[in-house]
Write an enzyme that holds these catalytic residues in place. Sequence first.
Site, PDB file in Angstrom:
ATOM      1  CG  HIS A 227      36.970  52.212  50.522  1.00  0.00           C
ATOM      2  ND1 HIS A 227      37.848  51.903  51.542  1.00  0.00           N
ATOM      3  CD2 HIS A 227      37.190  51.282  49.566  1.00  0.00           C
ATOM      4  CE1 HIS A 227      38.580  50.855  51.196  1.00  0.00           C
ATOM      5  NE2 HIS A 227      38.193  50.473  49.986  1.00  0.00           N
TER       6      HIS A 227
ATOM      7  CG  ASP B 176      37.274  41.684  50.326  1.00  0.00           C
ATOM      8  OD1 ASP B 176      37.737  41.713  49.172  1.00  0.00           O
ATOM      9  OD2 ASP B 176      37.831  42.241  51.295  1.00  0.00           O
TER      10      ASP B 176
ATOM     11  CD  GLU C 280      42.509  44.810  48.635  1.00  0.00           C
ATOM     12  OE1 GLU C 280      43.622  45.322  48.788  1.00  0.00           O
ATOM     13  OE2 GLU C 280      41.460  45.421  48.897  1.00  0.00           O
ATOM     14  CD  GLU C 281      38.532  46.950  50.598  1.00  0.00           C
ATOM     15  OE1 GLU C 281      39.376  47.617  51.225  1.00  0.00           O
ATOM     16  OE2 GLU C 281      38.060  47.287  49.508  1.00  0.00           O
TER      17      GLU C 281
ATOM     18  NE  ARG D 266      54.492  56.348  39.120  1.00  0.00           N
ATOM     19  CZ  ARG D 266      55.547  56.100  39.880  1.00  0.00           C
ATOM     20  NH1 ARG D 266      55.614  54.960  40.568  1.00  0.00           N
ATOM     21  NH2 ARG D 266      56.512  56.966  39.973  1.00  0.00           N
TER      22      ARG D 266
HETATM   23 ZN   LIG Z   1      38.997  49.040  48.819  1.00  0.00          ZN
HETATM   24 ZN   LIG Z   2      39.587  47.416  46.299  1.00  0.00          ZN
END
Ligand SMILES: [Zn+2]
Ligand SMILES: [Zn+2]
Length: 441
Positions: free
Chosen positions: A410, A110, A176-177, A221
Site C-alpha cells: 500500500h 484490483d 479484494e481491497e 502459518r
Molecule cells: Zn492490499
Molecule cells: Zn493485497
Amino acid sequence: MKLHKKFTAGLLACVSLSQFWSGAAGADAPAGSPVDAAVVKVTPKVVAWRRDIHQHPELSNREVRTSKLVADHLRSLGIEVTTGVAHTGVVGILRGGQPGRVVALRADMDALPVTEQTDVPFASKVRGKFNGQDVGVMHACGHDAHTAMLMGAAEVLAGMRKDLHGTVKFIFQPAEEGPPTGERGGAALMVEEGVLGAPVQPSAIFGIHVWPGEPGTISYRPRGQMAAADSLTIVVKGVQTHGAQPWHGVDPVIVSAQIMTALQVIPSRQLNITSAPAVVTIGSIHGGVRGNIVPDQVEMKGTIRTFEPEMREDFLKRIRRTAEMVAQSSGATAEVTVEPYAPVTYNDPQLTNQLLPSLRRAAGDDKVRDMLPVMGSEDFSHYTRVVPGLYVFLGINKEGVPTGQAAENHSPQFYVNEDALPVGVRALTFVALDYLNEPRS
Ligand SMILES: [Zn+2]
Ligand SMILES: [Zn+2]
C-alpha cells in the site's frame, strides 16, 4: 491485503530469472523436469503480463481491461471461462484427462487509490475516481503479480492437462481491497454467486500474497494466518452546555477519552493473549465545533482484530459492555455498532502439512519458513470459511534490502522483485498438481 494503514528492470531481468530459481528448485524437482521447463518457458510472459497490468491498474470493481486480458488468455489455453462473476471476476475450469478431485487457485486483480512513486519504466500514470475523489491508481499491493503468476500457472497446468488427475478451478477475483462505497464485491460476493459450487466444486483452495520479505521465500502459518477484522463505531451522547460550566451538561468528549482508555484494558487485562493476539484501535474521533462549547455528541471509529472466533465474540461483548458502562457512569450513553469486515484467514493445519513439500519444491527447502500472525486482514478468508484453504506469503524485496526497510504493501514505493515471480508460478503449479495427485481415501 488490508492493513488499514525500484526497480529499473530491463530484459536483463528475464535472463537472470532462470539462474535464480533453477538453483532453488529443491531435490524433488530437478532442473529439467517438465514443470521446470514449462515455468522457464512461461516466465518471460509472466513478467510481461505483470508489467502490462502494473502500467494499466484498475480500481476495485473496475477491473475491466485486466479481466479481459485474463479471460482471453484462459480461452487461448482451451480452459472453460466464465466472466462477469461478482462484476468483473473471471473463473476458469481446466478439466484434466484423468478422474480426480477439484482444487481452486485464486488471484486478486484490483489496484489501489495510490499515486505511484517508483521509478520503474512501467510505473503507473493512471488516474481514476474513488468514492468521488480524483486519485492516482497503482498496484501498490502486488495484485498485478498475483494475476500474472496465476495466468502463468494456468498455462503450465493446461500444458499437462492430459495427465492431470482432476480439475483446476482458476479464480481471478475483483475488489479484494473492498468495493467502492455503496457497491458490493470481492470474495464474499464471488462465494455468494457460487464460485465454490457447481459445475465443479473445489475441496481445497490455495492463494499467494506478495510482501516485502526476502525474495523468493515462502512464509506460512498453520491455523490463523491473518486476522479477522471488524469495523467499530461508538457514538457517545451527552448534554451540550457552556465549556465554562460543564456541570450543567454531560461532556461526551471526556467520556470518549475514558472509553478509549478503558478499551485498551480489555486486551491487556481481560483476554488471554497467550492463545492469540487481539487489537482494538480507535483511529478517528470527531465531536464539537469550538473550544468553549461542550458538544452533545462524539463519534469514534475503530477497528478490531482477532484470530479466534470465541475470543472475538468475547472481545466484542466486552467492548460493548465497557463503552456502555463507562458512559453510564457519567450520565452519558454509548451506542456501539460492529460491522464484520473479514473473517480470519485460516490455514487448514492438515492441508498445510500436506502441501508443505510442494512449497519446498517451489522455493527450496531453506526458503520456506513459518511466520508470526499478520494483523492485517484478507478477503481470501471468505473462501476458507467454505472449503479448507492455504494462504502463503511470497517475499519480493529487492536483493539485499532487509525486510524492515522495504516499502510496505500500500506504499507508493511498493516494489515487486520480478525474480520471485517464477517461485510463485511454481508454488501454484506444484500445490495444484500435488493436491490432485494425493491418493484419495
Ligand atoms: Zn492490499
Ligand atoms: Zn493485497
